[in-house]
Motif scaffolding. Sequence first.
Motif, short mmCIF file in Angstrom:
data_model
loop_
_atom_site.label_atom_id
_atom_site.label_comp_id
_atom_site.label_asym_id
_atom_site.label_seq_id
_atom_site.Cartn_x
_atom_site.Cartn_y
_atom_site.Cartn_z
N ARG A 26 121.13 119.18 11.86
CA ARG A 26 120.04 118.36 11.30
C ARG A 26 119.88 117.11 12.18
O ARG A 26 120.85 116.59 12.73
N HIS A 29 119.61 110.25 12.03
CA HIS A 29 118.68 109.32 11.39
C HIS A 29 118.18 108.28 12.39
O HIS A 29 118.92 107.82 13.26
N ILE A 65 125.63 111.60 5.32
CA ILE A 65 125.67 111.13 6.70
C ILE A 65 126.94 111.61 7.38
O ILE A 65 128.05 111.41 6.86
N THR A 207 119.45 115.08 1.68
CA THR A 207 119.03 114.89 3.07
C THR A 207 120.27 114.66 3.93
O THR A 207 121.01 113.70 3.71
N TYR A 209 121.98 113.93 7.54
CA TYR A 209 121.81 113.41 8.88
C TYR A 209 123.11 113.64 9.65
O TYR A 209 124.18 113.19 9.24
N THR A 212 125.22 110.79 13.34
CA THR A 212 124.78 109.46 12.93
C THR A 212 126.01 108.63 12.54
O THR A 212 126.30 108.42 11.37
#
Length: 439
Positions: A26, A29, A65, A207, A209, A212
């Motif tokens: 993915r 961010h 994250i 979501t 990320y 990151t």
Amino acid sequence: MQKVTSLPGDDAMPGWYHTSAARTPRPAHTGQKSARWAIVGAGLTGLAAARQLALNFPDDEVVLIEAQEVGFGSAGRNAGFAIDVPHDIGAKDYIGDVTTANLILRLNTLGQNYLRSIVAEHNIDCQLAEAGKYQAAVGAPGIAILEAYRSGLEKIGREAQMIDAQDLPEHIGTSYYKKALYIPGTVLVQPSALVKGLAETLPANVTLYENTPVTAVDYGDKITLVHEKGTITADKLLLTNNAFAAHFGFLQGRLLPTFLYGSLTRQLTPEEQARLGGKPVWGVIPAHPFGSTIRRTADNRILVRNSFGFHPDGRPRVKNLPRYRATHRKSFERRFPMLSEVDFEYTWSGAICLSQNHEGFFGQLAPNVYGALCCNGLGITRGTATGMLLADLIAGKRHELIDFLLASPGPDRTPPQPFLSIGVSSVLKWGQFRAGLEV
């Protein structure tokens, strides 16, 4: 503003990652983002917390994250044992208090069943096998450990089968061990494939990320996570990043980032498989905790995992890999002389988070900050269970296992540096020496 004092930086050749199906990470961010929930660390604990939080709050976005790529870090570098039974190395029978042991059994089983259900529902190809585990011994001290453990398991109603040396080749191909205790219930998986599959099947309101790494955190009325290309602001933060929580300002001087090293062979040819014999999938745990973990995988490879290192910054030392690979080679050839021409394709390190008193942390760390941290080597089952239960705790759900986790005293404080590193390194060296031929 709390500066994050160390970031993950794992070595490049984790065998499980490279032999599992590739996926497209993915995107990282960028810019500024706000959400109600943020989770740092997309290993097994973070993935379970994100999934359960998303189910508990279906109208909220959950931001997960990951500093590296999912499946590349610690969660994809372990030996792939999802273990149900407790194993208290400080107790004479390796079980200890029966009430506590039964709660740990329930906690580990919860993690197992949670993973089983997700793998089945989404048809995740992670080589999941209901294979149990063999706890194996080379000499008399190890056999005494097996006998003590069998008696302890009987106290919690778990049967185990003692297998003598002459029968072991039918099970695991090698005649190296003098005795093994077979304990059904352990599930074997390809860990990186499992983690990748869990990430690909997250609920729509999560979501993710990747790549990151968070470099600073502002613990204000809202939590602001700062990284190289932007910020993420959340009402609530969950830390599921094990020993790196200390670098976020929590549990400092209480967590022990310890590294184990693994090597994975090339695939065995049909002729080599016939020469080896035994069952097509199995896993061996050493009787002595500093011995070698050995696996035969569903895709016909052999894993050797042993050797320890302690690195307080949570980052491996790549320069050590050749030395540990040589140790793995010796361990492999002692057990599998019939496969002397089979080479290793991959060698890597993998971090586990330990504490001095073998306790983890579960619950609230600070206002608006929660954590499920320090699995003490049981990341697959305990990490999954505690991530799920942390999301339930935050949602206001309570039951016996949550109360059990909240009652833990948490990780003990460790001695200051440099005494900590000297002490831990000495314990690791002495433990590996005492393990003898079980390495």
